[in-house]
Design an enzyme around this catalytic site. Structure first.
Site, PDB file in Angstrom:
ATOM      1  N   CYS A 123       0.812  -1.224   0.000  1.00  0.00           N
ATOM      2  CA  CYS A 123       0.000   0.000   0.000  1.00  0.00           C
ATOM      3  C   CYS A 123       0.845   1.273   0.000  1.00  0.00           C
ATOM      4  O   CYS A 123       0.327   2.360  -0.248  1.00  0.00           O
ATOM      5  CB  CYS A 123      -0.937   0.009   1.199  1.00  0.00           C
ATOM      6  SG  CYS A 123      -1.930  -1.479   1.307  1.00  0.00           S
ATOM      7  N   HIS A 256      -3.550   7.057   2.458  1.00  0.00           N
ATOM      8  CA  HIS A 256      -3.948   5.734   1.968  1.00  0.00           C
ATOM      9  C   HIS A 256      -5.370   5.445   2.442  1.00  0.00           C
ATOM     10  O   HIS A 256      -5.696   5.656   3.611  1.00  0.00           O
ATOM     11  CB  HIS A 256      -2.959   4.693   2.497  1.00  0.00           C
ATOM     12  CG  HIS A 256      -3.374   3.288   2.240  1.00  0.00           C
ATOM     13  ND1 HIS A 256      -3.871   2.875   1.029  1.00  0.00           N
ATOM     14  CD2 HIS A 256      -3.360   2.190   3.048  1.00  0.00           C
ATOM     15  CE1 HIS A 256      -4.155   1.588   1.095  1.00  0.00           C
ATOM     16  NE2 HIS A 256      -3.860   1.147   2.304  1.00  0.00           N
ATOM     17  N   ASN A 287     -10.314  -0.426  -0.288  1.00  0.00           N
ATOM     18  CA  ASN A 287      -8.861  -0.249  -0.166  1.00  0.00           C
ATOM     19  C   ASN A 287      -8.194  -0.881  -1.385  1.00  0.00           C
ATOM     20  O   ASN A 287      -8.227  -2.099  -1.541  1.00  0.00           O
ATOM     21  CB  ASN A 287      -8.396  -0.917   1.140  1.00  0.00           C
ATOM     22  CG  ASN A 287      -6.891  -0.940   1.315  1.00  0.00           C
ATOM     23  OD1 ASN A 287      -6.125  -0.648   0.393  1.00  0.00           O
ATOM     24  ND2 ASN A 287      -6.455  -1.309   2.498  1.00  0.00           N
TER      25      ASN A 287
HETATM   26  O1  UT7 Z   1      -4.017  -1.391   3.592  1.00  0.00           O
HETATM   27  C1  UT7 Z   1      -3.136  -1.943   4.512  1.00  0.00           C
HETATM   28  C2  UT7 Z   1      -3.330  -1.360   5.838  1.00  0.00           C
HETATM   29  N1  UT7 Z   1      -4.521  -1.908   6.426  1.00  0.00           N
HETATM   30  C3  UT7 Z   1      -5.166  -1.256   7.355  1.00  0.00           C
HETATM   31  O2  UT7 Z   1      -4.803  -0.161   7.698  1.00  0.00           O
HETATM   32  C4  UT7 Z   1      -6.311  -1.957   8.037  1.00  0.00           C
HETATM   33  C5  UT7 Z   1      -6.311  -1.615   9.504  1.00  0.00           C
HETATM   34  N2  UT7 Z   1      -7.339  -2.326  10.250  1.00  0.00           N
HETATM   35  C6  UT7 Z   1      -8.648  -1.991  10.182  1.00  0.00           C
HETATM   36  O3  UT7 Z   1      -9.022  -1.104   9.446  1.00  0.00           O
HETATM   37  C7  UT7 Z   1      -9.591  -2.688  11.122  1.00  0.00           C
HETATM   38  O4  UT7 Z   1      -8.865  -3.484  12.031  1.00  0.00           O
HETATM   39  C8  UT7 Z   1     -10.618  -3.605  10.401  1.00  0.00           C
HETATM   40  C9  UT7 Z   1     -11.608  -2.722   9.644  1.00  0.00           C
HETATM   41  C10 UT7 Z   1      -9.913  -4.542   9.432  1.00  0.00           C
HETATM   42  C11 UT7 Z   1     -11.416  -4.408  11.429  1.00  0.00           C
HETATM   43  O5  UT7 Z   1     -12.023  -3.529  12.365  1.00  0.00           O
HETATM   44  P1  UT7 Z   1     -11.824  -3.722  13.940  1.00  0.00           P
HETATM   45  O6  UT7 Z   1     -12.569  -2.646  14.597  1.00  0.00           O
HETATM   46  O7  UT7 Z   1     -10.352  -3.820  14.214  1.00  0.00           O
HETATM   47  O8  UT7 Z   1     -12.552  -5.107  14.175  1.00  0.00           O
HETATM   48  P2  UT7 Z   1     -12.027  -6.446  14.849  1.00  0.00           P
HETATM   49  O9  UT7 Z   1     -11.408  -7.305  13.832  1.00  0.00           O
HETATM   50  O10 UT7 Z   1     -11.216  -6.139  16.075  1.00  0.00           O
HETATM   51  O11 UT7 Z   1     -13.385  -7.081  15.347  1.00  0.00           O
HETATM   52  C12 UT7 Z   1     -14.218  -6.396  16.325  1.00  0.00           C
HETATM   53  C13 UT7 Z   1     -15.504  -7.148  16.490  1.00  0.00           C
HETATM   54  C14 UT7 Z   1     -15.295  -8.644  16.810  1.00  0.00           C
HETATM   55  O12 UT7 Z   1     -16.364  -9.026  17.664  1.00  0.00           O
HETATM   56  P3  UT7 Z   1     -16.135  -9.184  19.245  1.00  0.00           P
HETATM   57  O13 UT7 Z   1     -15.034 -10.176  19.389  1.00  0.00           O
HETATM   58  O14 UT7 Z   1     -15.746  -7.805  19.724  1.00  0.00           O
HETATM   59  O15 UT7 Z   1     -17.462  -9.641  19.734  1.00  0.00           O
HETATM   60  C15 UT7 Z   1     -15.456  -9.324  15.472  1.00  0.00           C
HETATM   61  O16 UT7 Z   1     -15.900 -10.647  15.587  1.00  0.00           O
HETATM   62  O17 UT7 Z   1     -16.271  -7.128  15.272  1.00  0.00           O
HETATM   63  C16 UT7 Z   1     -16.510  -8.475  14.820  1.00  0.00           C
HETATM   64  N3  UT7 Z   1     -16.388  -8.466  13.365  1.00  0.00           N
HETATM   65  C17 UT7 Z   1     -17.416  -8.263  12.528  1.00  0.00           C
HETATM   66  N4  UT7 Z   1     -18.717  -8.031  12.762  1.00  0.00           N
HETATM   67  C18 UT7 Z   1     -19.512  -7.849  11.684  1.00  0.00           C
HETATM   68  C19 UT7 Z   1     -15.242  -8.624  12.625  1.00  0.00           C
HETATM   69  N5  UT7 Z   1     -15.536  -8.524  11.320  1.00  0.00           N
HETATM   70  C20 UT7 Z   1     -16.864  -8.303  11.236  1.00  0.00           C
HETATM   71  C21 UT7 Z   1     -17.743  -8.089  10.152  1.00  0.00           C
HETATM   72  N6  UT7 Z   1     -19.035  -7.873  10.425  1.00  0.00           N
HETATM   73  N7  UT7 Z   1     -17.326  -8.088   8.871  1.00  0.00           N
END
Ligand code: UT7
Length: 331
Positions: A123, A256, A287
């Site tokens: 990226c 980005h 992205n």
């Molecule tokens: O381009 C390269 C650089 N990449 C980035 O900069 C990406 C950086 N990371 C992010 O943008 C975020 O971490 C994501 C958007 C990928 C994910 O968001 P998050 O707030 O970090 O979510 P998480 O993976 O920590 O999950 C939080 C909660 C979990 O539930 P519990 O354990 O809190 O009950 C997941 O199971 O959200 C749940 N979850 C979802 N719920 C509905 C994870 N994915 C989903 C989903 N739909 N698609």
């Protein structure tokens, strides 16, 4: 001690002369995404800002996207094709190890004998390319450099991982960088966080082939998010300082397009005036890794939100982990 070697010397400065973009033709909204993964439109929008993403259709691939964006950038730059003497293509999506995408783009555009090579900085790849092109023009190793970022991430997405599958889009962005009498590309702030290679990684190609699947992207989103909202936010402030600018000197901010919440964290730290135009291209694009910054740049210029001559801070960060950014003058 004197040396008999004649060193090359280039223009005093460089600048971006033209930008072009290309997007996947297929619009995949969150409702359609939620037929593939267990999620909701509300969750995806709240966590990232993404409303829909663009994927390639059957007529498009990594090369057609790169050529479309490159052709537009060259036309808009006003530089004749025989004056472009170098091509840098950044991508993690070439489905063949060789020939390079750079050579194939050069061939499609009819560029005679340019230096041509691919870069891989995920990226951050476009911003790496801008910095290299700036150095090439100023040292005289090239006069006009075509820099392309292109990705087809939909074909590398791990649809079994609902925490990342909704993120990715397909597209290309390109610029031509050439000589200038005034500074048009600020100093690069770039680097790599060593020992973090597994945080975002692709499957081993041979292992994926043995399974009969494309190599897929694996990302610990949470760890990347923490890195981006801490370390990378500080680097974004350093880019402005390195260019010798204050927040009020900036017109446009094109980070980005990874997550609107990361962009928000950058804005809180940078304290930019309200007048600064901030790209939120992720809403309709997802992205697109190396393509995200130049595509967003094209969109802001086409919509009239940004204008030629504006100072824009650009930054890319991702797999490696690696990052790069600089202030540029928009074409
Ligand atoms: O381009 C390269 C650089 N990449 C980035 O900069 C990406 C950086 N990371 C992010 O943008 C975020 O971490 C994501 C958007 C990928 C994910 O968001 P998050 O707030 O970090 O979510 P998480 O993976 O920590 O999950 C939080 C909660 C979990 O539930 P519990 O354990 O809190 O009950 C997941 O199971 O959200 C749940 N979850 C979802 N719920 C509905 C994870 N994915 C989903 C989903 N739909 N698609």
């Amino acid at each position: 001690m004197s040396s008999p070697i004649k060193a090359s010397q280039g223009a005093p400065y460089s600048r971006i002369l033209g930008v072009g973009g290309a997007r996947g033709n297929r619009v995949v909204d969150n409702a359609e995404m939620c037929t593939i993964i267990d999620s909701s439109d509300e969750w995806i929008q709240q966590r990232t800002g993404i409303i829909e993403r663009r994927w390639v259709d059957d007529e498009q691939d990594v090369l057609t996207l790169a050529i479309e964006a490159a052709r537009k950038a060259v036309e808009r730059s006003g530089v004749a094709t025989d004056q472009i003497d170098s091509v840098l293509v950044s991508s993690v999506s070439n489905t063949r190890r060789f020939p390079s995408l750079a050579v194939q783009v050069a061939s499609a555009l009819g560029l005679p004998d340019p230096a041509a090579t691919d870069l891989q900085a995920a990226c951050a790849g476009f911003c790496y390319g801008v910095s290299l092109a700036d150095s090439m023009v100023r040292t005289g190793s090239a006069h006009h450099v075509l820099v392309v970022g292109v990705e087809v991430l939909s074909q590398q997405t791990n649809f079994a991982d609902r925490s990342t599958a909704f993120l990715f889009g397909d597209g290309a962005g390109a610029v031509v960088i050439g000589p200038s009498d005034t500074p048009g590309v600020g100093p690069a702030v770039w680097g790599s966080a060593v020992d973090t290679g597994e945080i975002i990684h692709s499957d081993d190609f041979a292992a994926a082939a043995a399974e009969g699947v494309n190599p897929r992207i694996h990302m610990d989103g949470h760890q990347v998010f923490r890195w981006a909202t801490g370390f990378i936010v500080e680097k974004t402030a350093e880019i402005l300082e390195a260019a010798g600018l204050a927040p009020e000197d900036l017109d446009v901010f094109i980070p980005h397009q990874a997550n609107n919440r990361i962009t928000d964290a950058m804005l809180r730290r940078l304290k930019l005036p309200e007048s600064v135009v901030v790209s939120r291209d992720i809403k309709h694009m997802g992205n697109a890794s190396a393509a995200s910054v130049p595509i967003a740049m094209e969109a802001l210029l086409e919509s009239g939100e940004a204008k030629s001559g504006d100072n824009a801070l650009i930054i890319g960060f991702g797999a490696g982990l690696v990052y790069a950014g600089q202030v540029v003058v928009l074409p």
